[in-house]
Design a protein around this motif. Sequence first.
Motif, PDB file in Angstrom:
ATOM      1  N   LEU A  93      -7.356  -9.139   0.308  1.00 52.81           N
ATOM      2  CA  LEU A  93      -6.820  -9.590  -1.081  1.00 52.81           C
ATOM      3  C   LEU A  93      -5.695  -8.518  -1.260  1.00 52.81           C
ATOM      4  N   VAL A  94      -4.320  -9.124  -1.401  1.00 54.71           N
ATOM      5  CA  VAL A  94      -3.359  -8.259  -1.769  1.00 54.71           C
ATOM      6  C   VAL A  94      -2.949  -8.800  -3.373  1.00 54.71           C
ATOM      7  N   TYR A  95      -2.716  -7.427  -3.996  1.00 53.15           N
ATOM      8  CA  TYR A  95      -2.357  -7.622  -5.441  1.00 53.15           C
ATOM      9  C   TYR A  95      -0.965  -6.730  -5.517  1.00 53.15           C
ATOM     10  N   GLN A  96       0.190  -7.571  -5.880  1.00 54.03           N
ATOM     11  CA  GLN A  96       1.331  -6.841  -5.740  1.00 54.03           C
ATOM     12  C   GLN A  96       2.199  -7.373  -6.898  1.00 54.03           C
ATOM     13  N   ASN A  97       2.902  -6.550  -7.852  1.00 55.71           N
ATOM     14  CA  ASN A  97       3.927  -7.131  -8.948  1.00 55.71           C
ATOM     15  C   ASN A  97       3.100  -8.066  -9.651  1.00 55.71           C
ATOM     16  N   ARG A  98       1.759  -7.667  -9.940  1.00 56.20           N
ATOM     17  CA  ARG A  98       0.826  -8.415 -10.802  1.00 56.20           C
ATOM     18  C   ARG A  98       0.684  -9.774 -10.447  1.00 56.20           C
ATOM     19  N   LYS A  99       0.746 -10.111  -9.085  1.00 55.18           N
ATOM     20  CA  LYS A  99       0.235 -11.420  -8.372  1.00 55.18           C
ATOM     21  C   LYS A  99      -0.877 -11.046  -7.107  1.00 55.18           C
ATOM     22  N   SER A 100      -1.593 -11.918  -7.271  1.00 54.26           N
ATOM     23  CA  SER A 100      -2.619 -11.681  -6.026  1.00 54.26           C
ATOM     24  C   SER A 100      -2.713 -12.981  -5.173  1.00 54.26           C
ATOM     25  N   GLU A 101      -3.071 -12.780  -4.092  1.00 54.38           N
ATOM     26  CA  GLU A 101      -3.157 -13.583  -2.979  1.00 54.38           C
ATOM     27  C   GLU A 101      -4.232 -13.043  -2.027  1.00 54.38           C
ATOM     28  N   ILE A 102      -4.744 -14.151  -1.060  1.00 50.04           N
ATOM     29  CA  ILE A 102      -5.728 -13.805   0.042  1.00 50.04           C
ATOM     30  C   ILE A 102      -4.903 -14.337   1.378  1.00 50.04           C
ATOM     31  N   ILE A 103      -4.753 -13.118   2.077  1.00 55.17           N
ATOM     32  CA  ILE A 103      -3.995 -13.750   3.559  1.00 55.17           C
ATOM     33  C   ILE A 103      -4.714 -13.421   4.558  1.00 55.17           C
ATOM     34  N   SER A 104      -4.526 -13.866   5.647  1.00 59.18           N
ATOM     35  CA  SER A 104      -5.052 -13.610   6.895  1.00 59.18           C
ATOM     36  C   SER A 104      -4.528 -12.439   7.610  1.00 59.18           C
ATOM     37  N   ILE A 105      -5.172 -11.415   7.902  1.00 59.21           N
ATOM     38  CA  ILE A 105      -4.675 -10.171   8.768  1.00 59.21           C
ATOM     39  C   ILE A 105      -5.743  -9.803   9.933  1.00 59.21           C
ATOM     40  N   ASP A 106      -5.187  -9.692  10.940  1.00 61.89           N
ATOM     41  CA  ASP A 106      -5.982  -9.301  12.153  1.00 61.89           C
ATOM     42  C   ASP A 106      -6.831  -7.728  12.228  1.00 61.89           C
ATOM     43  N   ASP A 107      -5.782  -6.953  11.741  1.00 61.75           N
ATOM     44  CA  ASP A 107      -6.214  -5.715  11.717  1.00 61.75           C
ATOM     45  C   ASP A 107      -5.197  -4.963  10.708  1.00 61.75           C
ATOM     46  N   LEU A 108      -5.637  -3.729  10.405  1.00 59.48           N
ATOM     47  CA  LEU A 108      -4.926  -2.915   9.605  1.00 59.48           C
ATOM     48  C   LEU A 108      -5.024  -1.502  10.031  1.00 59.48           C
ATOM     49  N   GLU A 109      -3.475  -0.920  10.030  1.00 54.11           N
ATOM     50  CA  GLU A 109      -3.538   0.294  10.512  1.00 54.11           C
ATOM     51  C   GLU A 109      -2.830   1.153   9.449  1.00 54.11           C
ATOM     52  N   LEU A 110      -3.579   1.916   8.915  1.00 53.23           N
ATOM     53  CA  LEU A 110      -3.122   2.645   7.678  1.00 53.23           C
ATOM     54  C   LEU A 110      -2.163   3.949   8.088  1.00 53.23           C
ATOM     55  N   PRO A 111      -1.175   4.367   7.284  1.00 51.68           N
ATOM     56  CA  PRO A 111      -0.652   5.655   7.514  1.00 51.68           C
ATOM     57  C   PRO A 111      -1.511   6.952   7.223  1.00 51.68           C
ATOM     58  N   PRO A 112      -1.294   8.089   7.849  1.00 52.52           N
ATOM     59  CA  PRO A 112      -2.292   9.005   7.336  1.00 52.52           C
ATOM     60  C   PRO A 112      -2.190   9.416   5.872  1.00 52.52           C
ATOM     61  N   ILE A 113      -3.234   9.698   5.252  1.00 53.92           N
ATOM     62  CA  ILE A 113      -3.103  10.006   3.877  1.00 53.92           C
ATOM     63  C   ILE A 113      -2.394  11.247   3.380  1.00 53.92           C
ATOM     64  N   SER A 114      -1.962  11.320   2.376  1.00 51.19           N
ATOM     65  CA  SER A 114      -1.207  12.498   1.834  1.00 51.19           C
ATOM     66  C   SER A 114      -2.047  13.588   1.639  1.00 51.19           C
ATOM     67  N   GLU A 115      -1.319  14.784   1.343  1.00 47.95           N
ATOM     68  CA  GLU A 115      -2.188  15.861   1.035  1.00 47.95           C
ATOM     69  C   GLU A 115      -2.610  15.858  -0.233  1.00 47.95           C
ATOM     70  N   LYS A 116      -2.237  15.071  -1.044  1.00 54.44           N
ATOM     71  CA  LYS A 116      -2.484  14.902  -2.559  1.00 54.44           C
ATOM     72  C   LYS A 116      -3.807  14.201  -2.617  1.00 54.44           C
ATOM     73  N   GLU A 117      -3.894  13.039  -1.562  1.00 49.51           N
ATOM     74  CA  GLU A 117      -5.033  12.073  -1.596  1.00 49.51           C
ATOM     75  C   GLU A 117      -6.106  12.799  -0.694  1.00 49.51           C
ATOM     76  N   GLU A 118      -5.827  13.800   0.227  1.00 49.84           N
ATOM     77  CA  GLU A 118      -6.851  14.512   0.702  1.00 49.84           C
ATOM     78  C   GLU A 118      -7.546  15.292  -0.163  1.00 49.84           C
ATOM     79  N   MET A 119      -6.853  16.006  -1.194  1.00 54.28           N
ATOM     80  CA  MET A 119      -7.285  16.745  -1.952  1.00 54.28           C
ATOM     81  C   MET A 119      -8.294  16.279  -2.983  1.00 54.28           C
ATOM     82  N   TYR A 120      -7.805  14.771  -3.226  1.00 55.29           N
ATOM     83  CA  TYR A 120      -8.754  14.251  -4.273  1.00 55.29           C
ATOM     84  C   TYR A 120     -10.071  13.759  -3.713  1.00 55.29           C
ATOM     85  N   GLN A 121      -9.881  13.491  -2.150  1.00 58.01           N
ATOM     86  CA  GLN A 121     -11.086  12.773  -1.432  1.00 58.01           C
ATOM     87  C   GLN A 121     -11.782  14.146  -1.431  1.00 58.01           C
ATOM     88  N   SER A 122     -11.618  15.182  -1.189  1.00 57.18           N
ATOM     89  CA  SER A 122     -12.295  16.509  -0.992  1.00 57.18           C
ATOM     90  C   SER A 122     -13.014  16.786  -2.367  1.00 57.18           C
TER      91      SER A 122
END
Length: 257
Positions: free
Chosen positions: A189-218
């Motif tokens: 489910l992708v929501y971008q620019n206030r529009k949503s759609e459901i797309i097919s996607i085989d796999d998802l590789e995310l970039p490493p989280i930022s230091e700020k996100e790592e802090m929030y997770q901690s």
Amino acid sequence: MSNIKLSADISDIIYTYDGSFEGFLCCVFESVYSKETPYDILPESDVPLTLMDTKVIVTDHDKASRVHKSIPNKISKKALNLVCTVFLSCLPQKELKILAFLFRGYKEGSKLLNKLGDPVVAPLLAAELHLLREAHNLKGFIRFSDIGEALVSTITPKNYVLPFLANHFTLRYDNENFMIFDKTHKAALVYQNRKSEIISIDDLELPPISEKEEMYQSLWKQFYNTISIESRENPRCRMTHMPKRYWENMLEVKSLL
């Protein structure tokens, strides 16, 4: 779809279709108008090696539309909603079970839905409830990570619940861009620019989280651990309210697996 005598005999034939809801409705059309009940109905990708004859059901918009209109006309709108929901469920042999329900529904009309314990109705109602409960649980159990340009979450549901999550999260995160990746069904489910759609996607590789996100997770994990009361820990109760199969995608408890 009226005035058709539906065969009760099961044929030694397997219907194959493209896996779409329209494709399935075309299978219903073929079964009704050819007066045969297939041994099974399977998406093309799931057809096993078999000595049985197979019949490829080509998706035809007009045929699908006729069946779609016939359900509320000959049974009820509630029956149509039930069929649409169960088709997205993980109910084994859902196509055959929906077909059996429609066969009976075309004969008996809306009163069939009042027979809650009927063998063609009960499995569909149970599957609908299972899907809706899972969607409800995920509204509380989904955890997002900020990857810079969007919020991203991964889920591994048993049912295809993305259509039942879309409205909740687009309203909740109206000013954000986000993605909910369903690893089980290879969809997002992708929501971008206030529009949503459901797309097919085989796999998802995310970039490493930022230091700020790592802090929030901690901080979130620390908060979760801090508010817990060790003397009152009840693992069985926690698994009742937070089923273990969701834990792998929940930051605060996945380390307990």
